[in-house]
Scaffold this motif. Structure first.
Motif, short mmCIF file in Angstrom:
data_model
loop_
_atom_site.label_atom_id
_atom_site.label_comp_id
_atom_site.label_asym_id
_atom_site.label_seq_id
_atom_site.Cartn_x
_atom_site.Cartn_y
_atom_site.Cartn_z
N THR A 71 -0.59 -4.30 -7.30
CA THR A 71 0.61 -4.31 -7.70
C THR A 71 1.56 -5.21 -6.92
O THR A 71 2.19 -6.18 -7.59
N LYS B 183 10.87 -1.64 -8.07
CA LYS B 183 12.10 -1.98 -8.25
C LYS B 183 13.15 -0.88 -7.58
O LYS B 183 14.34 -1.21 -7.08
N PRO C 21 -1.06 4.83 -13.11
CA PRO C 21 0.15 5.09 -12.94
C PRO C 21 0.49 5.71 -11.65
O PRO C 21 -0.13 6.89 -11.42
N ASN D 141 0.91 -2.21 -14.39
CA ASN D 141 1.35 -1.16 -15.09
C ASN D 141 3.15 -1.38 -15.10
O ASN D 141 3.43 -1.44 -13.78
N PRO D 142 3.77 -1.50 -16.04
CA PRO D 142 5.19 -1.68 -16.07
C PRO D 142 5.84 -0.79 -15.20
O PRO D 142 6.87 -1.08 -14.81
N SER D 143 5.34 0.52 -15.48
CA SER D 143 6.17 1.70 -14.67
C SER D 143 5.98 1.65 -13.29
O SER D 143 7.03 1.91 -12.63
N ASN D 144 5.03 0.93 -12.71
CA ASN D 144 4.85 0.80 -11.35
C ASN D 144 5.67 -0.33 -10.80
O ASN D 144 6.51 -0.25 -9.77
N ALA E 268 8.50 -1.09 -12.21
CA ALA E 268 9.90 -0.68 -12.32
C ALA E 268 10.14 0.47 -11.03
O ALA E 268 11.19 0.78 -10.47
N LEU E 269 8.98 1.32 -10.64
CA LEU E 269 9.16 2.21 -9.52
C LEU E 269 9.34 1.25 -8.22
O LEU E 269 10.05 1.85 -7.48
N HIS F 11 -3.75 -0.63 -14.36
CA HIS F 11 -3.25 0.36 -15.32
C HIS F 11 -3.06 1.81 -14.90
O HIS F 11 -2.42 2.58 -15.58
N PRO G 285 6.09 9.05 -8.79
CA PRO G 285 7.50 8.73 -8.36
C PRO G 285 7.50 8.87 -6.99
O PRO G 285 8.25 8.23 -6.38
#
Length: 181
Positions: free
Chosen positions: A139, A163, A71, A155-158, A160-161, A69, A74
């Motif tokens: 991750t 990608k 984050p 964590n979906p934002s990770n 996405a990062l 979880h 960036p």
């Protein structure tokens, strides 16, 4: 993998992952996934990656949930790669904390002479560095289907990062001493 990288991986990721399951040697070299076999989009695990259901201790589960979880900022991968390079250049070795909890690993890391100023110069605390490295490794592992069934998703934002920054994923893996193949 260099001595520093092996200890970083051990300090940051292996206490959780190694207790959760054993990885197939075809998917991993030196404890970090190979780039050619890394699936960071979360769509499909590696072919042949076992989905094992194993019992994990409550501490490992709690630490895994904490890491999954967490984050990542960036610029994490760029700063982490630079941090590892500086630690290597200064020959600063984190302790081997294999089998310890995240909290204990953070405590041990914070006591290494000379390590905290290097972390601070790259915008990290011992906690944010250990959590970031653990989250990075977890991750990757989760994205490859390398965690036992029932463990939390990254964590979906990770994801996405990862990608959005595949070059930085590769650069951090290389800094850790395991260039992708």
């Amino acid at each position: 993998m260099t001595g520093l990288s092996a200890l970083l991986v051990s300090a940051a990721m292996l206490p959780l992952v190694a207790q959760a399951q054993t990885y197939p040697p075809s998917a991993y070299q030196g404890g970090v996934p190979n780039q050619s076999q890394t699936q960071i989009d979360g769509n499909a695990p590696l072919q042949g990656a076992p989905q094992q259901t194993q019992q994990v201790s409550p501490q490992v589960r709690a630490d895994t949930e904490r890491a999954m979880h967490y984050p990542l900022p960036p610029d994490f991968m760029t700063r982490a790669a630079a941090t590892i390079a500086e630690l290597q250049a200064r020959n600063i070795q984190p302790p081997n904390s294999h089998g310890t909890s995240l909290s204990e690993t953070i405590r041990q890391i914070s006591q290494v002479p000379g390590l905290a100023p290097v972390l601070q110069s790259h915008g990290f605390t011992p906690e944010s560095f250990v959590m970031g490295m653990t989250t990075f490794g977890m991750t990757l592992a989760a994205s490859n289907g390398q965690l036992p069934t029932g463990m939390p998703s990254p964590n979906p934002s990770n994801v996405a990062l990862f990608k959005a920054q595949p070059e930085q994923v590769t650069a951090l893996m290389q800094a850790m001493g395991n260039p992708p193949h």
